[in-house]
Motif scaffolding. Structure first.
Motif, PDB file in Angstrom:
ATOM      1  N   UNK A 247       0.865  -1.175   0.000  1.00 48.49           N
ATOM      2  CA  UNK A 247       0.000   0.000   0.000  1.00 48.49           C
ATOM      3  C   UNK A 247       0.904   1.226   0.000  1.00 48.49           C
ATOM      4  N   UNK A 248       0.800   2.032  -1.009  1.00 47.58           N
ATOM      5  CA  UNK A 248       1.575   3.272  -1.087  1.00 47.58           C
ATOM      6  C   UNK A 248       3.057   3.027  -0.796  1.00 47.58           C
ATOM      7  N   UNK A 249       3.567   1.901  -1.258  1.00 48.31           N
ATOM      8  CA  UNK A 249       4.975   1.637  -1.040  1.00 48.31           C
ATOM      9  C   UNK A 249       5.273   0.913   0.269  1.00 48.31           C
ATOM     10  N   UNK A 250       4.259   0.834   1.180  1.00 45.67           N
ATOM     11  CA  UNK A 250       4.507   0.159   2.457  1.00 45.67           C
ATOM     12  C   UNK A 250       3.886  -1.225   2.446  1.00 45.67           C
ATOM     13  N   UNK A 251       4.391  -2.107   3.257  1.00 42.33           N
ATOM     14  CA  UNK A 251       3.687  -3.368   3.470  1.00 42.33           C
ATOM     15  C   UNK A 251       3.230  -3.391   4.919  1.00 42.33           C
ATOM     16  N   UNK A 252       2.440  -4.405   5.271  1.00 44.48           N
ATOM     17  CA  UNK A 252       2.039  -4.557   6.669  1.00 44.48           C
ATOM     18  C   UNK A 252       0.620  -4.119   6.899  1.00 44.48           C
ATOM     19  N   UNK A 253       0.314  -3.822   8.157  1.00 45.14           N
ATOM     20  CA  UNK A 253      -1.050  -3.516   8.577  1.00 45.14           C
ATOM     21  C   UNK A 253      -1.513  -2.156   8.099  1.00 45.14           C
ATOM     22  N   UNK A 254      -2.829  -2.058   7.953  1.00 36.64           N
ATOM     23  CA  UNK A 254      -3.428  -0.789   7.586  1.00 36.64           C
ATOM     24  C   UNK A 254      -3.778  -0.049   8.882  1.00 36.64           C
ATOM     25  N   UNK A 255      -3.350   1.181   9.011  1.00 40.73           N
ATOM     26  CA  UNK A 255      -3.735   1.970  10.182  1.00 40.73           C
ATOM     27  C   UNK A 255      -5.192   2.413  10.042  1.00 40.73           C
ATOM     28  N   UNK A 256      -5.786   2.783  11.190  1.00 44.45           N
ATOM     29  CA  UNK A 256      -7.210   3.148  11.184  1.00 44.45           C
ATOM     30  C   UNK A 256      -7.519   4.223  10.137  1.00 44.45           C
ATOM     31  N   UNK A 257      -6.763   5.301  10.167  1.00 41.88           N
ATOM     32  CA  UNK A 257      -7.034   6.418   9.255  1.00 41.88           C
ATOM     33  C   UNK A 257      -6.828   6.039   7.793  1.00 41.88           C
ATOM     34  N   UNK A 258      -5.892   5.151   7.565  1.00 45.54           N
ATOM     35  CA  UNK A 258      -5.659   4.692   6.190  1.00 45.54           C
ATOM     36  C   UNK A 258      -6.880   3.930   5.671  1.00 45.54           C
ATOM     37  N   UNK A 259      -7.496   3.156   6.543  1.00 44.39           N
ATOM     38  CA  UNK A 259      -8.706   2.417   6.160  1.00 44.39           C
ATOM     39  C   UNK A 259      -9.885   3.376   5.990  1.00 44.39           C
ATOM     40  N   UNK A 260      -9.976   4.371   6.887  1.00 43.89           N
ATOM     41  CA  UNK A 260     -11.072   5.339   6.801  1.00 43.89           C
ATOM     42  C   UNK A 260     -10.943   6.166   5.520  1.00 43.89           C
ATOM     43  N   UNK A 261      -9.714   6.407   5.081  1.00 39.65           N
ATOM     44  CA  UNK A 261      -9.497   7.125   3.828  1.00 39.65           C
ATOM     45  C   UNK A 261     -10.134   6.360   2.668  1.00 39.65           C
ATOM     46  N   UNK A 262      -9.960   5.041   2.668  1.00 40.93           N
ATOM     47  CA  UNK A 262     -10.624   4.205   1.657  1.00 40.93           C
ATOM     48  C   UNK A 262     -12.135   4.391   1.756  1.00 40.93           C
ATOM     49  N   UNK A 263     -12.641   4.282   3.007  1.00 40.08           N
ATOM     50  CA  UNK A 263     -14.086   4.388   3.237  1.00 40.08           C
ATOM     51  C   UNK A 263     -14.639   5.735   2.805  1.00 40.08           C
ATOM     52  N   UNK A 264     -13.892   6.812   3.035  1.00 43.90           N
ATOM     53  CA  UNK A 264     -14.415   8.139   2.696  1.00 43.90           C
ATOM     54  C   UNK A 264     -14.576   8.308   1.189  1.00 43.90           C
ATOM     55  N   UNK A 265     -13.577   7.839   0.447  1.00 49.87           N
ATOM     56  CA  UNK A 265     -13.699   7.950  -1.010  1.00 49.87           C
ATOM     57  C   UNK A 265     -14.849   7.082  -1.524  1.00 49.87           C
ATOM     58  N   UNK A 266     -14.892   5.835  -1.060  1.00 52.02           N
ATOM     59  CA  UNK A 266     -15.919   4.911  -1.544  1.00 52.02           C
ATOM     60  C   UNK A 266     -17.319   5.399  -1.166  1.00 52.02           C
ATOM     61  N   UNK A 267     -17.480   5.869   0.061  1.00 52.29           N
ATOM     62  CA  UNK A 267     -18.809   6.298   0.496  1.00 52.29           C
ATOM     63  C   UNK A 267     -19.190   7.647  -0.129  1.00 52.29           C
ATOM     64  N   UNK A 268     -18.187   8.482  -0.416  1.00 56.46           N
ATOM     65  CA  UNK A 268     -18.489   9.730  -1.135  1.00 56.46           C
ATOM     66  C   UNK A 268     -19.017   9.388  -2.535  1.00 56.46           C
ATOM     67  N   UNK A 269     -18.457   8.330  -3.113  1.00 55.42           N
ATOM     68  CA  UNK A 269     -18.925   7.906  -4.431  1.00 55.42           C
ATOM     69  C   UNK A 269     -20.400   7.479  -4.385  1.00 55.42           C
ATOM     70  N   UNK A 270     -20.759   6.733  -3.335  1.00 55.05           N
ATOM     71  CA  UNK A 270     -22.166   6.326  -3.192  1.00 55.05           C
ATOM     72  C   UNK A 270     -23.064   7.564  -3.066  1.00 55.05           C
ATOM     73  N   UNK A 271     -22.615   8.541  -2.256  1.00 57.79           N
ATOM     74  CA  UNK A 271     -23.397   9.775  -2.099  1.00 57.79           C
ATOM     75  C   UNK A 271     -23.561  10.466  -3.454  1.00 57.79           C
ATOM     76  N   UNK A 272     -22.479  10.453  -4.245  1.00 60.06           N
ATOM     77  CA  UNK A 272     -22.548  11.087  -5.566  1.00 60.06           C
ATOM     78  C   UNK A 272     -23.530  10.373  -6.493  1.00 60.06           C
ATOM     79  N   UNK A 273     -23.457   9.030  -6.524  1.00 55.82           N
ATOM     80  CA  UNK A 273     -24.355   8.277  -7.428  1.00 55.82           C
ATOM     81  C   UNK A 273     -25.818   8.474  -7.031  1.00 55.82           C
ATOM     82  N   UNK A 274     -26.033   8.793  -5.760  1.00 58.83           N
ATOM     83  CA  UNK A 274     -27.403   9.058  -5.304  1.00 58.83           C
ATOM     84  C   UNK A 274     -27.768  10.531  -5.442  1.00 58.83           C
ATOM     85  N   UNK A 275     -26.878  11.277  -6.066  1.00 62.50           N
ATOM     86  CA  UNK A 275     -27.082  12.720  -6.276  1.00 62.50           C
ATOM     87  C   UNK A 275     -27.225  13.499  -4.972  1.00 62.50           C
ATOM     88  N   UNK A 276     -26.555  13.011  -3.930  1.00 58.37           N
ATOM     89  CA  UNK A 276     -26.576  13.732  -2.656  1.00 58.37           C
ATOM     90  C   UNK A 276     -25.472  14.785  -2.612  1.00 58.37           C
TER      91      UNK A 276
END
Lengths: 352, 352
Positions: A247-276
């Motif tokens: 991940x981004x050049x690193x290996x190993x565990x995902x930190x909390x914020x790194x996982x939330x970063x994934x979630x924010x982009x993905x969930x923003x996409x859902x909000x967009x597809x729903x025209x929110x």
């Protein structure tokens, strides 16, 4: 509401102890805070019980609680005692849970030492431990007596930890303060003003929690990015470090914020597809969050187990996954039922 | 305050379920209530998860909680689920604790089936488990959604259990209602009106708990007889059944009420020596309590370990043991520091 004091710990802790008259004091630390933060508070405490546990999320379970409860019992702690939790989210959540359940609850204070715990975990009274692979599965809501934040502790953190905590700051801006979002997204991580951002995040979170302490409604907006984010985090937590992808050049565990970063982009996409939200906001989020966190490599084989984990989200109703979704610039809605297909498409979008 | 409904369970439970819309229902039973009480409620429930645990106080520990949490997790229980605790104090305290900590708290209802739990444990939201030999050492305060009491369940109890629960009824009269004390002390155990006494005890307890839910002050009067009583109970709990002395012709473990009976006489004696109550009341208590419970045989060797156990009482401040002591006919004071010598003399007095 507990008081939150943002000040040098020598001042804030001394004042707190002077105002109260505790029969016993315990300080819970992990190996990291024992070395880097405990020296700053030790001179302020008289006789106290030091409870030192190993560092890391994998310590946040019932067995460690037993160690803590046993230490309090052996030292004859009564109901007038104080537990000081000196550390990040693991120490705060678990030490708080132990204090809140010891003899049905004794006083505890949070001294968060990571950015993540300063802007998120230490405020709002969510306490708990992981259970059988599920994050914060066992716990209670209980406010600490006080939260003492000293941003000087942030200097003891590795850069990756600072970056991880920053994800919650981004979240607080996106759900509650569009102007602040405009401010932070124009700066590199290294140029951010931590003292200012910590105060801002604490204020946002307190305002929300005050209105809904036990998450019956509004408080759920704080979970933006966390439905898919938690699932991604749990998924990587249960895989061994070797098996985790680059991940981004690193290996190993995902930190909390790194996982939330994934979630924010993905969930923003859902909000967009729903025209929110408008495409412009989605683009801003994508651009900035990728620039700070990079893109976590997810394989086809990762998707199904990640989606399965969303079923254990505490905000669900029955088998229906419910999300907090952005519905404007600095604004968020909650309790929105989303389908598995939507989540799948969102992760596909994230993968690019 | 939770509602307490005293009515046939077929009526009260049906009405409760109809008023609410739970996503999942679990019923926790022990071997005793599985056989004698579960058949009465099973027809009222649709699909539900049955969690059956062994009977007895020695099951009230963390490992059993893990079993319960695991069962809820496996059945995918969400925050809209209900836990029904069908049993005595062990099931109520532990099942309630598990519900109050599962995903930071889901709804639970108490269906107390013993006299002790009907008049005491089910009301007031004290939840918890034993830990390393200390009773209710880990727990929380959390009110159930409702308490459904059906005195028909009392017919399933052995006489010794009925007698044990009666001790809390005596306590409620002594601390809050002198006239009721005069009424019950003139009747044999067999002649008591349980429906009336359960309603009376629940009313007394609710009135007290309402004013002080988390036992900062007034609620401590409910601990009359319990400082020494709990110590005696814990002492006998940690000894094997064989080692326990003969008591009133029986051998084996001391039931909760039997231990509280010891505590009430001994603590009434302390109140008398401090001129807080008249000799007449002490004599009444002694006469009646001995007539119902007999005298527990305590040897010289028992006294010191019992006194040592009072140091772990939750109402203490530091090493100072604090008691609730009667200060009149149907009246009780609290937070009174007593010395070890006073407690020793009280146990000597009890021994006769």
């Amino acid at each position: 509401m507990s008081s939150v004091v943002i000040a040098p710990i020598a001042e804030s802790l001394a004042a707190f102890l002077q105002k109260n008259n505790f029969s016993f004091i315990a300080t819970i630390v992990d190996n990291h805070t024992y070395r880097h933060c405990y020296p700053a508070i030790k001179p302020l405490l008289n006789k106290h019980t030091l409870i030192r546990i190993k560092s890391g999320e994998e310590q946040k379970h019932l067995q460690t609680c037993e160690t803590i409860w046993e230490a309090l019992t052996k030292a004859n702690f009564d109901r007038h005692a104080l537990v000081l939790n000196l550390g990040g989210g693991v120490i705060g959540d678990m030490g708080g849970f132990c204090a809140a359940t010891y003899k049905r609850g004794i006083t505890f204070a949070q001294i968060p030492t990571t950015l993540l715990s300063q802007v998120d975990a230490s405020v709002g009274g969510k306490l708990g431990i992981d259970f059988q692979g599920f994050k914060n599965h066992i716990g209670v809501f209980q406010l600490p007596e006080t939260v003492l934040i000293d941003t000087a502790f942030l200097k003891t953190l590795p850069a990756s930890e600072l970056r991880s905590g920053f994800a919650e700051i981004i979240k607080h801006c996106l759900i509650a303060d569009g102007a602040k979002w405009d401010e932070i997204r124009r700066k590199e991580l290294a140029d951010q003003d931590w003292q200012d951002l910590v105060a801002h995040s604490v204020a946002v979170k307190q305002r929300v929690v005050e209105q809904d302490p036990t998450e019956k409604g509004l408080r759920k907006i704080l979970n933006f990015g966390h439905t898919l984010g938690h699932a991604v985090e749990t998924y990587f937590l249960t895989r061994s470090a070797e098996a985790a992808p680059k991940r981004g050049g690193q290996t190993g565990r995902l930190l909390h914020g790194e996982a939330i970063a994934v979630g924010m982009i993905a969930e923003a996409y859902i909000a967009f597809t729903r025209q929110m939200i408008e495409e412009r906001l989605l683009a801003q989020i994508e651009e900035y969050v990728f620039s700070v966190y990079g893109r976590v490599a997810l394989t086809d084989a990762d998707i199904e187990p990640i989606l399965a984990l969303t079923l254990q989200d505490k905000k669900n109703k029955g088998k229906q996954v419910r999300m907090a979704l952005l519905d404007g610039y600095g604004s968020c809605a909650y309790d929105i039922a989303v389908t598995k297909t939507e989540m799948q498409q969102a992760l596909d979008y994230y993968r690019g």
